[in-house]
Design a protein around this motif. Structure first.
Motif, PDB file in Angstrom:
ATOM      1  N   THR A 231      23.076  11.188  -0.440  1.00 22.77           N
ATOM      2  CA  THR A 231      23.825  12.154  -1.231  1.00 22.77           C
ATOM      3  C   THR A 231      24.515  13.181  -0.347  1.00 22.77           C
ATOM      4  OG1 THR A 231      22.185  11.961  -3.004  1.00 22.77           O
ATOM      5  CG2 THR A 231      23.674  13.840  -3.102  1.00 22.77           C
ATOM      6  N   THR A 233      26.997  16.724  -0.864  1.00 23.30           N
ATOM      7  CA  THR A 233      27.643  17.672  -1.778  1.00 23.30           C
ATOM      8  C   THR A 233      28.715  18.491  -1.064  1.00 23.30           C
ATOM      9  OG1 THR A 233      25.890  19.295  -1.349  1.00 23.30           O
ATOM     10  CG2 THR A 233      25.623  17.864  -3.264  1.00 23.30           C
ATOM     11  N   TRP A 251      29.597  13.921  -3.736  1.00 23.26           N
ATOM     12  CA  TRP A 251      29.969  14.846  -4.799  1.00 23.26           C
ATOM     13  C   TRP A 251      30.969  15.899  -4.346  1.00 23.26           C
ATOM     14  CZ3 TRP A 251      28.997  13.402  -9.471  1.00 23.26           C
ATOM     15  CH2 TRP A 251      29.127  14.300 -10.522  1.00 23.26           C
ATOM     16  N   ALA A 268      33.172  12.177  -7.333  1.00 25.49           N
ATOM     17  CA  ALA A 268      33.818  13.230  -8.101  1.00 25.49           C
ATOM     18  C   ALA A 268      35.261  13.374  -7.624  1.00 25.49           C
ATOM     19  CB  ALA A 268      33.077  14.553  -7.945  1.00 25.49           C
ATOM     20  N   ALA A 283      34.296  12.676 -12.890  1.00 28.36           N
ATOM     21  CA  ALA A 283      33.071  12.269 -12.206  1.00 28.36           C
ATOM     22  C   ALA A 283      32.648  10.937 -12.793  1.00 28.36           C
ATOM     23  CB  ALA A 283      31.974  13.313 -12.388  1.00 28.36           C
TER      24      ALA A 283
END
Length: 311
Positions: A231, A233, A251, A268, A283
């Motif tokens: 992941t 961000t 993201w 996203a 998203a």
């Protein structure tokens, strides 16, 4: 002199084309102006080449051999030479491992703490320190810069809060965490977690049931084990999952993601700056089915659709 150098995805540095195994020479060299530059401390290369570039492309890192090195000092371990030989390519794990060895070679004896027994703890708060555990249920922690924390036992934890640090675990059920910039956290055991919250960081897992997470910019999170999660961000980041039944999430703005067959990818999409923020437009999540979404292929989200992008 052994050193470490970063290149872009095409093996170029400042427009100069390099090739692994070849030697290059220049008649003149001056720090930050001309000649061949490299870093003696492996993780210092992240100051000049983040794990991925502004477009999410993974960069290249190599061990190099320098000759005719000038006696000029920089504010880190960067040096300049008239001659360079491009050595073997290094993975993020290899770069982190090399940094740990570098730190161990340069620490003051009084700063070194090491445990070989079970349920042990080693901690350093000074700069250029090393903490190492080879026993089970151990913990190694560094709060100073240029530090290294390493665990080879089971149920271990290695943590760095300073810059230019490396935390690595090779045992199962381990955790490696970095909160400083230009850091690397890597796990090769099962059920492990590697986390970075600083910029230009790298978190990598090769074991099953692992998780690699980055919240800083220009970071890379990669998993090769099954049932794993990668992941990001931060903006312009890359998340990759090559294990079965995993998930890769990118993201941040202008990020990309790829996964193995059977994985799920999440992306996203953001709009243009409106004076206050980059508004979130879309998203989406999709399974890598081999038809609509190809395996081992980078994707970005554009106009609400998954679009293939270059490596």
């Amino acid at each position: 002199m052994k050193a470490y150098k970063g290149f872009d995805k095409d093996m170029k540095c400042r427009g100069f084309q390099f090739e692994e195994g070849k030697t290059y020479e220049e008649p003149n060299a001056k720090l930050c102006e001309n000649g061949f530059h490299a870093c003696l401390a492996p993780l210092d290369v992240f100051r000049y080449y983040a794990p991925c570039d502004d477009y999410g492309n993974m960069q290249n890192f190599h061990e190099v051999e320098l000759d005719d090195v000038l006696d000029e000092k920089s504010n880190d371990s960067k040096v300049v030479a008239k001659k360079i030989k491009i050595g073997a390519s290094l993975t993020l794990f290899g770069l982190a491992k090399a940094h740990i060895e570098y730190v161990k070679e340069h620490i003051e004896p009084a700063k070194e703490e090491k445990n070989t027994g079970d349920c042990s703890a080693a901690s350093n708060t000074g700069y250029c320190s090393a903490a190492s555990n080879t026993g089970d249920c151990s913990a190694a922690s560094n709060t100073g810069d240029c530090s290294a924390a390493s665990n080879t036992g089971y149920c271990s934890a290695a943590s760095n809060t300073g810059n230019y640090s490396a935390a690595t675990n090779t045992g199962n059920r381990s955790a490696a965490s970095n909160t400083g910039n230009y850091s690397a956290a890597t796990n090769t055991g099962d059920c492990s977690a590697a986390t970075n919250t600083g910029d230009c960081s790298a978190a990598s897992n090769t074991g099953d049931c692992s998780a690699a997470t980055n919240t800083g910019y220009c970071s890379a999170a990669s998993n090769t084990g099954d049932c794993s999660a990668a992941t990001n961000t931060g903006n312009r980041s890359a998340a990759s999952n090559t294990g079965k039944n995993g998930i890769a999430v990118a993201w941040g703005r202008d990020s990309k993601v790829k996964g193995a067959l059977g994985c799920y990818i999440v992306l996203a999409e953001y709009g243009a700056w409106n004076g206050a923020e980059y508004p979130l437009l879309n998203a989406k999540m999709h399974k890598v089915d081999g038809k609509t979404i190809k395996p081992d292929t980078w994707y970005k989200l554009k106009n609400g659709k998954f679009v293939e992008v270059e490596e």
